[in-house]
Motif scaffolding. Structure first.
Motif, mmCIF file in Angstrom:
data_model
loop_
_atom_site.group_PDB
_atom_site.id
_atom_site.type_symbol
_atom_site.label_atom_id
_atom_site.label_comp_id
_atom_site.label_asym_id
_atom_site.label_seq_id
_atom_site.Cartn_x
_atom_site.Cartn_y
_atom_site.Cartn_z
ATOM 1 N N VAL A 297 0.853 -1.195 0.000
ATOM 2 C CA VAL A 297 0.000 0.000 0.000
ATOM 3 C C VAL A 297 0.887 1.242 0.000
ATOM 4 O O VAL A 297 1.700 1.432 0.905
ATOM 5 C CB VAL A 297 -0.932 0.012 1.228
ATOM 6 C CG1 VAL A 297 -1.679 1.339 1.314
ATOM 7 C CG2 VAL A 297 -1.924 -1.138 1.155
ATOM 8 N N PRO A 298 0.765 2.111 -1.011
ATOM 9 C CA PRO A 298 1.583 3.335 -1.049
ATOM 10 C C PRO A 298 1.318 4.214 0.168
ATOM 11 O O PRO A 298 0.162 4.440 0.550
ATOM 12 C CB PRO A 298 1.127 4.027 -2.341
ATOM 13 C CG PRO A 298 0.537 2.936 -3.177
ATOM 14 C CD PRO A 298 -0.093 1.987 -2.210
ATOM 15 N N CYS A 299 2.392 4.712 0.765
ATOM 16 C CA CYS A 299 2.257 5.520 1.980
ATOM 17 C C CYS A 299 3.345 6.582 2.021
ATOM 18 O O CYS A 299 4.512 6.304 1.717
ATOM 19 C CB CYS A 299 2.349 4.621 3.213
ATOM 20 S SG CYS A 299 2.383 5.522 4.786
ATOM 21 N N ALA A 300 2.972 7.794 2.398
ATOM 22 C CA ALA A 300 3.925 8.890 2.570
ATOM 23 C C ALA A 300 3.826 9.379 4.016
ATOM 24 O O ALA A 300 2.717 9.569 4.532
ATOM 25 C CB ALA A 300 3.618 10.030 1.609
ATOM 26 N N VAL A 301 4.953 9.569 4.663
ATOM 27 C CA VAL A 301 5.012 10.065 6.036
ATOM 28 C C VAL A 301 5.511 11.497 6.015
ATOM 29 O O VAL A 301 6.544 11.794 5.402
ATOM 30 C CB VAL A 301 5.921 9.190 6.915
ATOM 31 C CG1 VAL A 301 6.090 9.812 8.299
ATOM 32 C CG2 VAL A 301 5.359 7.783 7.023
ATOM 33 N N ILE A 302 4.774 12.399 6.673
ATOM 34 C CA ILE A 302 5.131 13.825 6.692
ATOM 35 C C ILE A 302 5.502 14.245 8.110
ATOM 36 O O ILE A 302 4.753 13.998 9.061
ATOM 37 C CB ILE A 302 3.962 14.697 6.199
ATOM 38 C CG1 ILE A 302 3.684 14.449 4.710
ATOM 39 C CG2 ILE A 302 4.267 16.172 6.424
ATOM 40 C CD1 ILE A 302 2.553 15.296 4.158
ATOM 41 N N ASP A 303 6.640 14.892 8.226
ATOM 42 C CA ASP A 303 7.056 15.536 9.474
ATOM 43 C C ASP A 303 6.498 16.964 9.443
ATOM 44 O O ASP A 303 6.804 17.741 8.530
ATOM 45 C CB ASP A 303 8.589 15.552 9.566
ATOM 46 C CG ASP A 303 9.087 16.102 10.898
ATOM 47 O OD1 ASP A 303 8.454 17.021 11.444
ATOM 48 O OD2 ASP A 303 10.125 15.613 11.382
ATOM 49 N N TYR A 304 5.697 17.311 10.428
ATOM 50 C CA TYR A 304 5.025 18.610 10.450
ATOM 51 C C TYR A 304 6.013 19.769 10.320
ATOM 52 O O TYR A 304 5.723 20.771 9.653
ATOM 53 C CB TYR A 304 4.225 18.754 11.748
ATOM 54 C CG TYR A 304 3.597 20.112 11.935
ATOM 55 C CD1 TYR A 304 2.423 20.456 11.273
ATOM 56 C CD2 TYR A 304 4.181 21.064 12.782
ATOM 57 C CE1 TYR A 304 1.843 21.708 11.447
ATOM 58 C CE2 TYR A 304 3.613 22.316 12.955
ATOM 59 C CZ TYR A 304 2.453 22.632 12.287
ATOM 60 O OH TYR A 304 1.886 23.873 12.441
ATOM 61 N N ARG A 305 7.176 19.658 10.954
ATOM 62 C CA ARG A 305 8.160 20.733 10.895
ATOM 63 C C ARG A 305 8.594 21.000 9.460
ATOM 64 O O ARG A 305 8.740 22.144 9.036
ATOM 65 C CB ARG A 305 9.372 20.386 11.760
ATOM 66 C CG ARG A 305 9.056 20.260 13.252
ATOM 67 C CD ARG A 305 10.157 19.543 13.986
ATOM 68 N NE ARG A 305 10.345 18.178 13.474
ATOM 69 C CZ ARG A 305 11.171 17.284 14.028
ATOM 70 N NH1 ARG A 305 11.877 17.620 15.101
ATOM 71 N NH2 ARG A 305 11.289 16.077 13.528
ATOM 72 N N ARG A 306 8.796 19.940 8.693
ATOM 73 C CA ARG A 306 9.220 20.108 7.299
ATOM 74 C C ARG A 306 8.069 20.635 6.452
ATOM 75 O O ARG A 306 8.288 21.423 5.522
ATOM 76 C CB ARG A 306 9.722 18.771 6.746
ATOM 77 C CG ARG A 306 10.355 18.889 5.366
ATOM 78 C CD ARG A 306 11.161 17.664 5.006
ATOM 79 N NE ARG A 306 11.856 17.833 3.728
ATOM 80 C CZ ARG A 306 11.394 17.438 2.555
ATOM 81 N NH1 ARG A 306 10.213 16.822 2.491
ATOM 82 N NH2 ARG A 306 12.087 17.629 1.458
ATOM 83 N N LEU A 307 6.851 20.220 6.772
ATOM 84 C CA LEU A 307 5.685 20.687 6.014
ATOM 85 C C LEU A 307 5.533 22.191 6.124
ATOM 86 O O LEU A 307 5.227 22.867 5.140
ATOM 87 C CB LEU A 307 4.420 19.989 6.520
ATOM 88 C CG LEU A 307 3.103 20.393 5.849
ATOM 89 C CD1 LEU A 307 3.107 19.997 4.379
ATOM 90 C CD2 LEU A 307 1.917 19.762 6.570
ATOM 91 N N THR A 308 5.737 22.740 7.322
ATOM 92 C CA THR A 308 5.581 24.186 7.509
ATOM 93 C C THR A 308 6.790 24.966 7.008
ATOM 94 O O THR A 308 6.657 26.099 6.555
ATOM 95 C CB THR A 308 5.349 24.513 8.996
ATOM 96 O OG1 THR A 308 6.411 23.947 9.790
ATOM 97 C CG2 THR A 308 4.015 23.955 9.464
#
Length: 390
Positions: A297-308
Protein backbone atom coordinates in the motif's frame (compact mmCIF):
# COMPACT_ATOMS: atom_id res chain seq x y z
CA UNK A 1 -27.99 1.65 -1.84
CA UNK A 2 -29.77 1.75 1.52
CA UNK A 3 -28.84 4.61 3.83
CA UNK A 4 -26.61 3.57 6.72
CA UNK A 5 -27.79 4.14 10.29
CA UNK A 6 -26.01 2.77 13.36
CA UNK A 7 -28.96 1.68 15.52
CA UNK A 8 -26.67 0.14 18.16
CA UNK A 9 -24.93 3.47 18.80
CA UNK A 10 -28.25 5.35 18.63
CA UNK A 11 -29.82 3.14 21.30
CA UNK A 12 -26.73 3.57 23.46
CA UNK A 13 -26.88 7.35 23.05
CA UNK A 14 -30.56 7.37 24.02
CA UNK A 15 -29.81 5.25 27.11
CA UNK A 16 -26.95 7.54 28.15
CA UNK A 17 -29.09 10.62 27.59
CA UNK A 18 -31.94 9.17 29.67
CA UNK A 19 -29.49 8.56 32.53
CA UNK A 20 -28.01 12.06 32.39
CA UNK A 21 -28.42 13.56 35.91
CA UNK A 22 -28.61 17.15 34.64
CA UNK A 23 -32.26 17.68 33.74
CA UNK A 24 -31.52 20.38 31.19
CA UNK A 25 -28.93 18.25 29.42
CA UNK A 26 -31.24 15.23 29.56
CA UNK A 27 -34.14 17.05 27.89
CA UNK A 28 -31.91 18.59 25.25
CA UNK A 29 -30.22 15.31 24.36
CA UNK A 30 -33.44 13.32 24.24
CA UNK A 31 -35.05 15.94 22.00
CA UNK A 32 -32.07 15.73 19.67
CA UNK A 33 -31.91 11.92 19.63
CA UNK A 34 -35.62 11.07 19.58
CA UNK A 35 -36.82 13.74 17.19
CA UNK A 36 -34.12 15.61 15.22
CA UNK A 37 -31.81 12.67 14.46
CA UNK A 38 -34.51 10.22 13.20
CA UNK A 39 -36.17 12.94 11.10
CA UNK A 40 -32.87 13.99 9.56
CA UNK A 41 -31.87 10.39 8.87
CA UNK A 42 -35.25 9.65 7.26
CA UNK A 43 -34.87 12.59 4.84
CA UNK A 44 -31.33 11.50 3.99
CA UNK A 45 -32.46 7.91 3.45
CA UNK A 46 -35.21 8.96 1.02
CA UNK A 47 -32.90 11.23 -0.98
CA UNK A 48 -30.14 8.59 -0.95
CA UNK A 49 -32.56 6.07 -2.45
CA UNK A 50 -33.73 8.52 -5.12
CA UNK A 51 -30.15 9.18 -6.26
CA UNK A 52 -29.97 5.89 -8.14
CA UNK A 53 -33.24 6.64 -9.96
CA UNK A 54 -32.72 10.32 -10.78
CA UNK A 55 -29.04 10.03 -11.70
CA UNK A 56 -28.51 6.71 -13.53
CA UNK A 57 -24.99 7.76 -14.52
CA UNK A 58 -24.05 7.39 -10.87
CA UNK A 59 -23.79 3.61 -11.28
CA UNK A 60 -20.94 4.03 -13.75
CA UNK A 61 -18.75 6.07 -11.39
CA UNK A 62 -15.78 4.19 -9.94
CA UNK A 63 -13.62 5.18 -6.97
CA UNK A 64 -10.01 4.79 -8.06
CA UNK A 65 -6.91 5.01 -5.82
CA UNK A 66 -8.26 7.44 -3.19
CA UNK A 67 -5.82 9.26 -0.91
CA UNK A 68 -6.39 9.30 2.86
CA UNK A 69 -4.64 11.91 5.00
CA UNK A 70 -4.50 10.73 8.62
CA UNK A 71 -2.61 11.51 11.81
CA UNK A 72 -3.25 12.78 15.31
CA UNK A 73 -5.49 15.84 15.44
CA UNK A 74 -3.54 19.12 15.29
CA UNK A 75 -0.61 17.37 13.57
CA UNK A 76 -0.95 19.25 10.29
CA UNK A 77 -3.57 17.10 8.55
CA UNK A 78 -5.62 20.19 7.70
CA UNK A 79 -2.61 21.98 6.22
CA UNK A 80 -1.55 18.93 4.19
CA UNK A 81 -5.13 18.44 2.99
CA UNK A 82 -5.41 22.10 1.95
CA UNK A 83 -2.15 21.94 0.02
CA UNK A 84 -3.21 18.77 -1.78
CA UNK A 85 -6.60 20.28 -2.58
CA UNK A 86 -4.71 22.83 -4.65
CA UNK A 87 -4.32 20.10 -7.26
CA UNK A 88 -7.51 20.23 -9.32
CA UNK A 89 -7.29 16.51 -10.00
CA UNK A 90 -8.45 15.87 -6.43
CA UNK A 91 -12.05 15.83 -5.21
CA UNK A 92 -12.91 16.54 -1.57
CA UNK A 93 -16.04 17.00 0.52
CA UNK A 94 -16.93 20.48 1.74
CA UNK A 95 -18.53 20.82 5.16
CA UNK A 96 -22.09 21.27 3.89
CA UNK A 97 -21.69 18.37 1.46
CA UNK A 98 -20.87 16.07 4.36
CA UNK A 99 -24.04 17.08 6.18
CA UNK A 100 -26.07 16.32 3.01
CA UNK A 101 -24.79 12.90 1.85
CA UNK A 102 -27.13 12.34 -1.10
CA UNK A 103 -26.46 13.61 -4.60
CA UNK A 104 -29.99 15.02 -4.85
CA UNK A 105 -29.45 17.18 -1.77
CA UNK A 106 -26.16 18.55 -3.07
CA UNK A 107 -27.71 19.37 -6.44
CA UNK A 108 -30.58 21.23 -4.74
CA UNK A 109 -28.16 23.26 -2.61
CA UNK A 110 -26.19 24.27 -5.71
CA UNK A 111 -29.44 25.29 -7.42
CA UNK A 112 -30.47 27.46 -4.44
CA UNK A 113 -26.99 29.03 -4.35
CA UNK A 114 -27.27 29.89 -8.06
CA UNK A 115 -30.70 31.45 -7.55
CA UNK A 116 -29.41 33.39 -4.54
CA UNK A 117 -26.53 34.86 -6.56
CA UNK A 118 -28.58 35.79 -9.60
CA UNK A 119 -32.02 36.67 -8.18
CA UNK A 120 -31.81 37.42 -4.45
CA UNK A 121 -28.65 39.52 -4.16
CA UNK A 122 -26.84 36.90 -2.04
CA UNK A 123 -29.22 37.41 0.90
CA UNK A 124 -29.18 33.72 1.79
CA UNK A 125 -25.38 33.68 1.57
CA UNK A 126 -25.10 36.60 4.03
CA UNK A 127 -27.45 34.92 6.50
CA UNK A 128 -25.40 31.73 6.33
CA UNK A 129 -22.21 33.71 6.94
CA UNK A 130 -23.76 35.19 10.08
CA UNK A 131 -24.73 31.68 11.20
CA UNK A 132 -21.17 30.49 10.61
CA UNK A 133 -19.81 33.19 12.91
CA UNK A 134 -22.18 32.14 15.69
CA UNK A 135 -21.64 28.41 15.16
CA UNK A 136 -17.88 28.23 14.70
CA UNK A 137 -16.69 31.50 16.26
CA UNK A 138 -15.66 30.19 19.72
CA UNK A 139 -13.28 27.57 18.25
CA UNK A 140 -12.10 29.28 15.04
CA UNK A 141 -8.74 30.19 16.62
CA UNK A 142 -8.13 26.48 17.24
CA UNK A 143 -9.61 24.95 14.09
CA UNK A 144 -11.03 26.99 11.20
CA UNK A 145 -14.38 25.71 9.95
CA UNK A 146 -17.00 26.89 7.47
CA UNK A 147 -19.79 25.52 5.32
CA UNK A 148 -17.75 25.70 2.10
CA UNK A 149 -14.39 24.68 3.59
CA UNK A 150 -13.23 21.07 3.03
CA UNK A 151 -13.70 19.09 6.24
CA UNK A 152 -13.25 15.61 7.68
CA UNK A 153 -15.12 12.84 5.86
CA UNK A 154 -16.19 11.41 9.21
CA UNK A 155 -18.96 14.02 9.27
CA UNK A 156 -20.75 11.96 6.61
CA UNK A 157 -21.77 9.64 9.46
CA UNK A 158 -23.09 12.35 11.79
CA UNK A 159 -26.79 11.81 11.01
CA UNK A 160 -26.15 8.05 11.18
CA UNK A 161 -24.94 8.35 14.81
CA UNK A 162 -21.63 6.82 13.72
CA UNK A 163 -19.40 9.90 13.65
CA UNK A 164 -16.72 10.77 16.17
CA UNK A 165 -18.00 14.35 15.99
CA UNK A 166 -20.64 13.27 18.50
CA UNK A 167 -17.84 13.43 21.06
CA UNK A 168 -17.72 17.21 20.73
CA UNK A 169 -21.32 17.32 21.98
CA UNK A 170 -21.39 14.35 24.35
CA UNK A 171 -18.41 13.72 26.63
CA UNK A 172 -19.13 9.99 27.01
CA UNK A 173 -15.67 8.82 25.93
CA UNK A 174 -15.76 5.89 28.32
CA UNK A 175 -19.10 4.67 26.96
CA UNK A 176 -18.73 5.15 23.20
CA UNK A 177 -16.02 4.13 20.77
CA UNK A 178 -15.74 5.66 17.32
CA UNK A 179 -12.04 4.89 16.95
CA UNK A 180 -11.49 1.11 16.94
CA UNK A 181 -13.43 0.38 13.75
CA UNK A 182 -10.87 -2.24 12.68
CA UNK A 183 -11.81 -4.26 15.76
CA UNK A 184 -15.54 -4.39 14.99
CA UNK A 185 -17.19 -7.54 13.58
CA UNK A 186 -16.52 -7.92 9.86
CA UNK A 187 -20.18 -7.55 8.80
CA UNK A 188 -20.63 -4.33 10.79
CA UNK A 189 -17.37 -2.89 9.54
CA UNK A 190 -18.08 -3.67 5.88
CA UNK A 191 -21.61 -2.27 6.02
CA UNK A 192 -20.24 0.98 7.42
CA UNK A 193 -17.52 1.24 4.77
CA UNK A 194 -19.89 0.36 1.89
CA UNK A 195 -22.00 3.36 2.79
CA UNK A 196 -18.94 5.61 2.85
CA UNK A 197 -17.87 4.33 -0.57
CA UNK A 198 -21.33 5.15 -1.94
CA UNK A 199 -21.03 8.69 -0.57
CA UNK A 200 -17.63 9.09 -2.24
CA UNK A 201 -19.09 7.91 -5.57
CA UNK A 202 -21.77 10.59 -5.32
CA UNK A 203 -19.18 13.28 -4.67
CA UNK A 204 -17.11 12.12 -7.64
CA UNK A 205 -20.23 12.23 -9.83
CA UNK A 206 -20.69 15.84 -8.72
CA UNK A 207 -17.06 16.98 -9.09
CA UNK A 208 -15.98 14.78 -12.00
CA UNK A 209 -15.67 11.01 -12.20
CA UNK A 210 -12.08 11.21 -13.42
CA UNK A 211 -10.90 12.89 -10.20
CA UNK A 212 -9.17 11.29 -7.22
CA UNK A 213 -10.99 11.34 -3.90
CA UNK A 214 -8.99 13.11 -1.18
CA UNK A 215 -9.92 12.51 2.46
CA UNK A 216 -8.66 14.06 5.71
CA UNK A 217 -9.60 12.34 8.96
CA UNK A 218 -7.53 12.30 12.17
CA UNK A 219 -10.18 10.12 13.82
CA UNK A 220 -9.74 7.47 11.11
CA UNK A 221 -6.33 6.40 12.38
CA UNK A 222 -8.12 3.42 13.91
CA UNK A 223 -9.65 2.17 10.65
CA UNK A 224 -6.66 1.77 8.33
CA UNK A 225 -7.41 -1.94 7.80
CA UNK A 226 -11.06 -1.19 7.06
CA UNK A 227 -10.14 1.46 4.50
CA UNK A 228 -7.74 -0.89 2.73
CA UNK A 229 -10.42 -3.58 2.70
CA UNK A 230 -12.96 -1.19 1.15
CA UNK A 231 -10.43 0.47 -1.20
CA UNK A 232 -7.69 -2.06 -2.11
CA UNK A 233 -5.89 0.59 -4.18
CA UNK A 234 -5.96 3.20 -1.38
CA UNK A 235 -2.99 5.45 -0.69
CA UNK A 236 -2.12 7.05 2.67
CA UNK A 237 -0.45 10.21 3.92
CA UNK A 238 0.42 10.05 7.64
CA UNK A 239 1.28 13.23 9.59
CA UNK A 240 3.52 13.36 12.66
CA UNK A 241 4.04 16.31 15.00
CA UNK A 242 5.51 16.62 18.49
CA UNK A 243 2.84 15.22 20.86
CA UNK A 244 3.68 17.87 23.46
CA UNK A 245 1.95 20.25 21.05
CA UNK A 246 -0.83 18.13 19.56
CA UNK A 247 -2.26 16.31 22.57
CA UNK A 248 -2.97 19.37 24.78
CA UNK A 249 -4.22 21.27 21.71
CA UNK A 250 -6.78 18.54 20.97
CA UNK A 251 -7.83 18.34 24.61
CA UNK A 252 -8.28 22.11 24.67
CA UNK A 253 -10.52 21.97 21.59
CA UNK A 254 -12.66 19.21 23.09
CA UNK A 255 -12.89 20.87 26.50
CA UNK A 256 -13.99 24.15 24.92
CA UNK A 257 -16.67 22.29 22.92
CA UNK A 258 -17.92 20.40 25.97
CA UNK A 259 -18.03 23.46 28.20
CA UNK A 260 -19.93 25.41 25.56
CA UNK A 261 -22.78 22.93 26.05
CA UNK A 262 -23.22 24.58 29.45
CA UNK A 263 -24.71 21.58 31.23
CA UNK A 264 -22.02 18.89 31.33
CA UNK A 265 -20.56 17.96 34.71
CA UNK A 266 -16.89 18.67 35.43
CA UNK A 267 -16.42 15.04 36.50
CA UNK A 268 -17.69 13.68 33.18
CA UNK A 269 -15.45 16.09 31.27
CA UNK A 270 -12.43 15.03 33.32
CA UNK A 271 -13.12 11.33 32.67
CA UNK A 272 -13.57 11.90 28.95
CA UNK A 273 -10.34 13.90 28.88
CA UNK A 274 -8.49 10.97 30.46
CA UNK A 275 -9.92 8.48 27.93
CA UNK A 276 -9.06 10.83 25.05
CA UNK A 277 -5.48 11.08 26.30
CA UNK A 278 -5.06 7.29 26.23
CA UNK A 279 -6.62 7.21 22.77
CA UNK A 280 -4.09 9.79 21.59
CA UNK A 281 -1.25 7.33 22.13
CA UNK A 282 -3.02 4.75 19.94
CA UNK A 283 -3.62 7.41 17.30
CA UNK A 284 0.12 7.96 17.07
CA UNK A 285 1.14 4.31 17.02
CA UNK A 286 -1.59 2.32 15.24
CA UNK A 287 -1.52 3.70 11.64
CA UNK A 288 2.09 2.77 10.95
CA UNK A 289 1.65 -0.61 12.67
CA UNK A 290 -1.34 -1.35 10.41
CA UNK A 291 0.38 -0.11 7.25
CA UNK A 292 3.42 -2.30 7.96
CA UNK A 293 1.08 -5.28 7.53
CA UNK A 294 0.36 -4.02 3.99
CA UNK A 295 3.77 -3.18 2.48
CA UNK A 296 2.26 -2.91 -1.02
CA UNK A 297 0.00 0.00 0.00
CA UNK A 298 1.58 3.33 -1.05
CA UNK A 299 2.26 5.52 1.98
CA UNK A 300 3.92 8.89 2.57
CA UNK A 301 5.01 10.07 6.04
CA UNK A 302 5.13 13.82 6.69
CA UNK A 303 7.06 15.54 9.47
CA UNK A 304 5.02 18.61 10.45
CA UNK A 305 8.16 20.73 10.90
CA UNK A 306 9.22 20.11 7.30
CA UNK A 307 5.69 20.69 6.01
CA UNK A 308 5.58 24.19 7.51
CA UNK A 309 9.19 25.07 6.64
CA UNK A 310 9.27 23.69 3.09
CA UNK A 311 5.74 22.86 1.89
CA UNK A 312 6.64 22.51 -1.79
CA UNK A 313 9.50 20.06 -1.25
CA UNK A 314 7.40 18.11 1.25
CA UNK A 315 4.45 17.71 -1.11
CA UNK A 316 6.79 16.82 -3.97
CA UNK A 317 8.09 13.95 -1.85
CA UNK A 318 4.51 12.89 -1.07
CA UNK A 319 3.75 12.74 -4.77
CA UNK A 320 6.86 10.65 -5.38
CA UNK A 321 5.93 8.24 -2.57
CA UNK A 322 2.37 7.86 -3.84
CA UNK A 323 3.28 7.54 -7.51
CA UNK A 324 1.62 10.80 -8.58
CA UNK A 325 2.85 13.27 -11.19
CA UNK A 326 2.61 17.03 -10.73
CA UNK A 327 1.09 19.35 -13.31
CA UNK A 328 2.70 22.73 -14.08
CA UNK A 329 -0.36 24.49 -12.65
CA UNK A 330 -0.04 22.66 -9.36
CA UNK A 331 3.70 23.43 -9.14
CA UNK A 332 2.83 27.11 -9.53
CA UNK A 333 0.29 26.78 -6.72
CA UNK A 334 2.95 25.26 -4.45
CA UNK A 335 5.36 28.07 -5.30
CA UNK A 336 2.79 30.55 -4.00
CA UNK A 337 2.29 28.47 -0.86
CA UNK A 338 6.05 28.38 -0.32
CA UNK A 339 6.11 32.18 -0.27
CA UNK A 340 3.13 32.22 2.12
CA UNK A 341 4.89 29.76 4.47
CA UNK A 342 7.72 32.24 5.00
CA UNK A 343 5.17 34.53 6.68
CA UNK A 344 3.89 31.72 8.91
CA UNK A 345 3.27 32.84 12.49
CA UNK A 346 3.77 30.74 15.59
CA UNK A 347 0.58 28.96 16.66
CA UNK A 348 -0.95 28.87 20.14
CA UNK A 349 0.68 26.48 22.59
CA UNK A 350 -1.21 24.75 25.35
CA UNK A 351 -0.03 23.58 28.74
CA UNK A 352 0.37 19.88 29.50
CA UNK A 353 -0.24 20.58 33.19
CA UNK A 354 -3.66 22.07 32.42
CA UNK A 355 -4.87 18.54 31.63
CA UNK A 356 -2.85 16.66 34.25
CA UNK A 357 -0.29 15.45 31.69
CA UNK A 358 3.44 15.00 32.18
CA UNK A 359 6.08 15.14 29.48
CA UNK A 360 7.71 12.05 31.01
CA UNK A 361 4.61 9.93 30.48
CA UNK A 362 4.18 11.06 26.87
CA UNK A 363 7.89 10.51 26.19
CA UNK A 364 7.70 6.98 27.59
CA UNK A 365 4.49 5.97 25.78
CA UNK A 366 5.74 7.25 22.42
CA UNK A 367 9.47 6.56 22.81
CA UNK A 368 10.00 4.99 19.33
CA UNK A 369 8.50 8.04 17.62
CA UNK A 370 10.53 10.47 19.74
CA UNK A 371 13.65 8.71 18.53
CA UNK A 372 12.50 8.53 14.90
CA UNK A 373 11.55 12.20 14.64
CA UNK A 374 14.06 13.62 17.17
CA UNK A 375 11.40 15.44 19.13
CA UNK A 376 13.62 15.66 22.21
CA UNK A 377 15.69 18.32 20.42
CA UNK A 378 12.52 20.35 19.80
CA UNK A 379 11.54 20.09 23.45
CA UNK A 380 14.97 21.24 24.62
CA UNK A 381 14.85 24.19 22.22
CA UNK A 382 11.37 25.20 23.35
CA UNK A 383 12.36 24.98 27.03
CA UNK A 384 15.38 27.22 26.34
CA UNK A 385 13.17 29.79 24.61
CA UNK A 386 10.72 29.81 27.52
CA UNK A 387 13.61 30.25 30.00
CA UNK A 388 14.87 33.26 28.03
CA UNK A 389 11.44 34.89 28.34
CA UNK A 390 11.17 34.26 32.11
Amino acid sequence: MIYYFDFAIWFRLVRLAAQEPNSGARRSLLKLLLWAVPLRAAVHALCFFLDGILFPGLWRVKVKAPVFVIGHARSGTTLAHRLLCGDERFSAFKYYELLLPSLLQKKLVRLVAWLDRHLFGRRIERRLQDWEKRKFGPTQHIHKMGLTIPEEDDLIYQASCASGFWMTKLPYMGELDFFHIDQRPAASRRRMMRFYKECVRRQLYLNGGDRIHLSKNPTWCGRVESLIEAFPDARFVVLYRNPYETIPSLLKLLNVSWKLQGNMSAERIRESTRVMTDLSYETYLYPIEALKRHPDVPCAVIDYRRLTAAPKATIEQVYADLGLEMTPAYRAFLDAEEARAKRHETEHRYSLAEFGLSDQEIRQRLAPLFEQFHWDADTASLSAQESDHD
